[in-house]
Design an enzyme around this catalytic site. Structure first.
Site, PDB file in Angstrom:
ATOM      1  N   HIS A 467       0.829  -1.206   0.000  1.00  0.00           N
ATOM      2  CA  HIS A 467       0.000   0.000   0.000  1.00  0.00           C
ATOM      3  C   HIS A 467       0.874   1.271   0.000  1.00  0.00           C
ATOM      4  CE1 HIS A 467      -3.672   2.344   1.232  1.00  0.00           C
ATOM      5  NE2 HIS A 467      -2.735   3.162   1.672  1.00  0.00           N
ATOM      6  N   GLU A 468       1.785   1.344   0.951  1.00  0.00           N
ATOM      7  CA  GLU A 468       2.625   2.542   1.047  1.00  0.00           C
ATOM      8  C   GLU A 468       3.533   2.663  -0.175  1.00  0.00           C
ATOM      9  OE1 GLU A 468       1.716   4.675   3.024  1.00  0.00           O
ATOM     10  OE2 GLU A 468       0.507   3.383   4.314  1.00  0.00           O
ATOM     11  N   HIS A 471       1.701   4.417  -2.922  1.00  0.00           N
ATOM     12  CA  HIS A 471       1.777   5.884  -2.761  1.00  0.00           C
ATOM     13  C   HIS A 471       3.147   6.379  -3.229  1.00  0.00           C
ATOM     14  CE1 HIS A 471      -1.944   6.726  -0.696  1.00  0.00           C
ATOM     15  NE2 HIS A 471      -1.678   5.955   0.338  1.00  0.00           N
ATOM     16  N   HIS A 474       3.487   6.770  -6.900  1.00  0.00           N
ATOM     17  CA  HIS A 474       2.805   7.990  -7.326  1.00  0.00           C
ATOM     18  C   HIS A 474       3.759   9.181  -7.220  1.00  0.00           C
ATOM     19  CE1 HIS A 474      -1.504   9.962  -7.089  1.00  0.00           C
ATOM     20  NE2 HIS A 474      -0.968  10.079  -8.280  1.00  0.00           N
TER      21      HIS A 474
HETATM   22 ZN   LIG Z   1      -2.991   5.240   1.882  1.00  0.00          ZN
END
Ligand SMILES: [Zn+2]
Length: 675
Positions: A467-468, A471, A474
């Site tokens: 998940h991290e 990010h 991105h």
């Molecule tokens: Zn998040």
């Protein structure tokens, strides 16, 4: 010499952590604010404001301030100490008042407005149009177009709202801590895991009740109690205490505060020319409008309710068979749900952990990024780090060109906040003098290795890492012109797409086979374990989905209603949540009075975004499932249209460019086993 005020003489101009002392921060922040103010003054003197000398210049303004405060606040979260915390109390107000000064500057706004008014005649590209609109709106949404009386009223409202939000939170906290369930008879502890019982004994000891057990309404105490305690009447007592917090008509009651907050937010929205508070919020969201959010929630409710009803029915039968329970009550749900889950799909963390050695999972994450986006992570010991546990990498593209710097900070220590997050030390932008590539970090709290055992992750920690890292992608793949539109600077209900979509790879055998091998035997994770992980993840998804929708609907109802009509909160809440009730409502309970997300935090008219982001990630990932989870063309389109695009245009447009159509909830329903 203050290293924060010099040019960083380090690889890729990364922060020189080895040279920075705490006493460097305050003077550097003050100096950087001075520099930023001088840049603003120059913009204010423009006789002929245009896009370059005003809008672009404003985006570029305060570059040093961003770097210095970036370093400072990142360290305050990941490697703090009393000295840094004390500094934070001095530095935060300086930074806040500096950004307020900008947004309240009437002369500066005049220049921005002058450019905005020429927007139809200016030869601007997509990204420039977005920057112009975003800049103009940031002033207007802060009251720049109001007359003096209006401006003053807006300040009063904001001050009052911030006080009310604080008071709301304090009341919830005090009510949460005030209640104690004191257990004296060991029998009443039946069903609770040993560690929880120990913690309750410890709480009792601390509260002067040695030899007894104390449970509170704080999450780590309340949730296990409701999940495991066999004693049904004590579960009821806890449930009632939890769900009547701040609604008992005493000095800790939040009902008047809620009515005041809603009235002030409504006034604020109207003052700025919006019909309702929800309209004000949603103008800057992918979802765009209140009717669209309501339609989204209603549609999802209609589609997930049948499965949720089925789950409750099954659980009712299970509870009847197990304990002769005729009517499943709200304080029974977690308890029987856990028992049924255990019976159906028990996956023990201890069985899974040997397959998830941290170093291998990290390699797996890097390999996934390599296969999808041709990225390479090269460890670089020359890059200074703020703690010996932190690892620094240079990220390169296929051609070996520099893309980003990536820091990984995995282990807990005193001075690090709980949880996991992605952050950056520097954003990405392109200017006349060249491009600035980003410095990105992920910070987690995973189990540390010992002398005899490597760090082995739970499956939950594996998904957290993915998940991290999503990010971080991105941020690292950002390819924009302007820093304020680059990387993760996107609308709030869009920012979880890259992170959540990346979690999907952890459930795919093809991806797990890259890294999930037993740390002692080297055996690949068995297929039936993967199957079980998936089933466990989907367990009672119908119920959970409907519950999230019920909070989303309550939130939207509050922020689209005329506040003068909101009188009895019990009635209002019941009506708003009526169609989502799965178990018999319990009289006398009120959820609103402790709904901190919307009355204290930033989720007002935004609670729907949890489900919204899930719809996006499931729908986007389904394209990978169709084409292959490592399909290059799909990955390239995702990179180009989503990861590299930042906030260059409206997210609905970006999404459509990737998916070829608007998002649909069907993929989420399929993934969660709801259809
Ligand atoms: Zn998040």
């Amino acid at each position: 010499m203050n290293p924060l005020l010099e040019k960083f003489d380090t690889p890729f101009e990364t922060p020189p952590f080895h040279l920075i002392e705490p006493n460097h921060y305050l003077p550097a922040v003050k100096e950087a604010i001075k520099e930023a103010k001088a840049e603003i003054d120059r913009i204010k003197r423009e006789v002929q404001p245009d896009f370059a000398n005003t809008i672009e210049a404003l985006d570029d303004c305060g570059a040093r301030l961003n770097i210095v405060t970036g370093i400072f606040f990142n360290l305050n979260a990941a490697e703090t100490n009393p000295e840094i915390q004390k500094l934070a109390r001095e530095i935060s107000p300086l930074v806040t008042s500096h950004s307020n000064d900008i947004l309240l500057d009437a002369i500066l706004f005049e220049k921005v407005k002058a450019v905005y008014e020429q927007r139809d005649t200016l030869p601007l590209d997509e990204e420039q149009v977005t920057l112009l609109e975003k800049t103009y709106k940031s002033f207007v949404r802060n009251g720049a177009n109001l007359d003096d009386t209006g401006k003053q009223r807006l300040r009063e409202i904001d001050a009052e709202l911030s006080q009310l939000g604080l008071k709301f939170g304090e009341n919830v906290l005090e009510e949460t801590n005030k209640f104690e369930l004191i257990i004296e008879d060991k029998e009443d502890l039946r069903g609770l895991p040993e560690g929880i019982v120990e913690a309750a004994a410890q709480t009792a000891l601390e509260n002067g009740k040695a030899g007894k057990w104390v449970f509170t309404l704080a999450y780590p105490s309340y949730v296990p109690f409701m999940t495991y305690a066999d004693n049904r009447s004590l579960r009821k007592e806890m449930f009632m205490a939890y769900n009547t917090r701040a609604s008992k008509g005493d000095e800790l009651d939040n009902q008047d505060i809620i009515r005041d907050i809603l009235r002030l937010k409504d006034e604020r929205a109207k003052l700025l020319g919006y019909e309702k508070y929800a309209h004000f919020v949603l103008e800057e969201r992918m979802a765009e409008s209140a009717p669209k959010v309501l339609e989204f929630l209603e549609d999802l409710l209609q589609k997930s309710k049948p499965k949720a009803d089925q789950e409750v029915q099954e659980l009712q039968e299970f509870a009847k068979k197990l304990d002769g329970i005729d009517f499943l009550e709200k304080w029974d749900f977690s308890y029987y749900s856990e028992k049924l889950k255990k019976e159906k799909y028990e996956v023990d963390d201890e069985v899974l952990k040997p397959y998830f050695q941290l170093e291998k999972v990290v390699e797996g994450v890097f390999e996934t990024a390599a296969r999808l986006f041709d990225m390479a992570f090269v460890p670089n010991k020359e890059i200074p780090v703020y703690h010996p546990d932190v690892m620094a990498y240079e990220v390169q593209n296929k051609a070996g060109e520099h893309l980003a710097v990536f820091y990984a900070d995995f282990f807990p220590r005193a001075g690090k906040r709980n949880g996991a997050w992605m952050t950056s030390f520097r954003g990405q932008k392109k200017s006349a003098t060249g491009e600035q590539r980003p410095h990105v970090a992920i910070v987690c709290n995973f189990t540390k290795p010992t002398l005899t055992k490597p760090s082995l992750l739970t499956f939950n920690e594996v998904t957290t890492l993915f998940h991290e890292f999503g990010h971080a992608l991105h941020g690292m793949l950002a390819d924009g012109k302007y820093e304020s539109l680059s990387g993760t600077s996107v609308y709030w209900d869009f920012v979880e797409l890259p992170s959540q979509i990346f979690e999907n790879w952890c459930y795919e055998k093809e991806c797990l086979d890259l890294f999930a091998t037993h740390y002692q035997t080297g055996e690949k994770i068995p297929g039936d374990l993967i199957q079980k992980i998936k089933q466990a993840a989907n367990f009672h998804q119908g119920y959970q989905t409907v519950r999230q929708i019920s909070f989303g609907l309550l939130d939207m109802n509050y922020h689209t209603a005329d506040p003068s009509t909101i009188d009895d909160l019990f009635e209002f809440e019941q009506k708003a949540m009526e169609q989502t009730e799965l178990l018999k409502p319990v009289g006398g309970t009120l959820m609103s009075s402790s709904f901190s997300h919307i009355f204290q935090g930033g989720y007002a008219a935004g609670y729907y975004s949890y489900k919204w982001a899930e719809v996006l990630d499931a729908d986007a990932f389904e394209l990978f499932l169709e084409k292959g989870i490592f399909d290059k063309a799909t990955a390239e389109s995702f990179r180009k249209n989503i990861l590299s695009a930042g906030g260059r245009t409206h997210p609905a447009k970006l999404y459509k460019r990737f998916r070829g159509r608007d998002p649909k909830p069907d993929a989420l329903l399929r993934r969660a086993g709801l259809v």
